[in-house]
Design an enzyme around this catalytic site. Structure first.
Site, PDB file in Angstrom:
ATOM      1  CG  ASP A   1      21.694   3.023 -44.140  1.00 43.79           C
ATOM      2  OD1 ASP A   1      20.960   2.111 -43.727  1.00 43.79           O
ATOM      3  OD2 ASP A   1      22.919   3.024 -43.986  1.00 43.79           O
TER       4      ASP A   1
ATOM      5  CG  ASP B   1      21.021   0.749 -39.088  1.00 50.09           C
ATOM      6  OD1 ASP B   1      21.440  -0.424 -39.091  1.00 50.09           O
ATOM      7  OD2 ASP B   1      21.196   1.530 -40.046  1.00 50.09           O
TER       8      ASP B   1
END
Length: 186
Positions: free
Chosen positions: A105, A120
């Site tokens: 991430d 996401d």
């Protein structure tokens, strides 16, 4: 759906590859979006980090199983695009989890406490489009079915046969229906 799904996976993997070579924390959009690299062993948006490995794989299996739904049921075009985003994002993160044991991430909105990636974002966009499709009342009927409903179907009549014509006229705006029967005279 397949094109959107593949494009989503490619963009997700490309951005993760670029992000893996960048070090440090900095603003991408000043005061709003930051680059913050983190590994995620949980699921979307870093949730459930302490989930057991067995349960995590069960969740991933369910996601892959759900990817078969568009082949079983009919969806509108918007819903198929939404499914492409959702499945592409889920599969992009699943690829990382299989290869590395974690998901990279690297994005953070300053007003949220989580770090996320492009997969996401695609999952959230897909979910939003799916909700929009539900509220829109998307017509799951095929284009051919819509054409038949709007016009009259024609058939051939052999010479010398009597023909009975049944017509049903539907006005979808006022939902008035009329029926007419007739016989061809020679």
């Amino acid at each position: 759906m397949a094109f959107v799904m593949v494009l989503t996976i490619v963009l997700d993997q490309l951005t993760k590859r670029i992000a893996s070579g960048i070090h440090g924390t900095f603003f991408i959009v000043p005061g709003f979006l930051r680059f913050v690299k983190a590994t995620n062993r949980g699921i979307a948006l870093g949730l459930f980090k302490n989930l057991s490995e067995h349960l995590l794989w069960t969740v991933m299996f369910v996601v892959v199983f759900l990817s078969l739904i568009p082949y079983i049921f009919k969806f509108s075009r918007l819903e198929r695009i939404a499914m492409g985003f959702i499945l592409g994002g889920a599969l992009g993160n699943l690829l990382d989890r299989i290869r590395f044991g974690y998901v990279l991430d690297f994005l953070n909105l300053t007003f949220l406490p989580t770090v996320f990636n492009l997969a996401d974002v695609f999952i959230i966009v897909g979910g939003s489009l799916m909700i929009l499709g539900v509220f829109r009342g998307g017509d799951n009927e095929s284009l051919e079915g819509r054409k038949k409903r709007r016009g009259l179907e024609t058939g051939s009549v052999s010479e010398g046969e009597d023909t009975v014509v049944d017509l049903e006229i539907t006005d979808s705006k006022s939902d008035k229906r009329g029926k007419s029967e007739g016989q061809r005279s020679d």
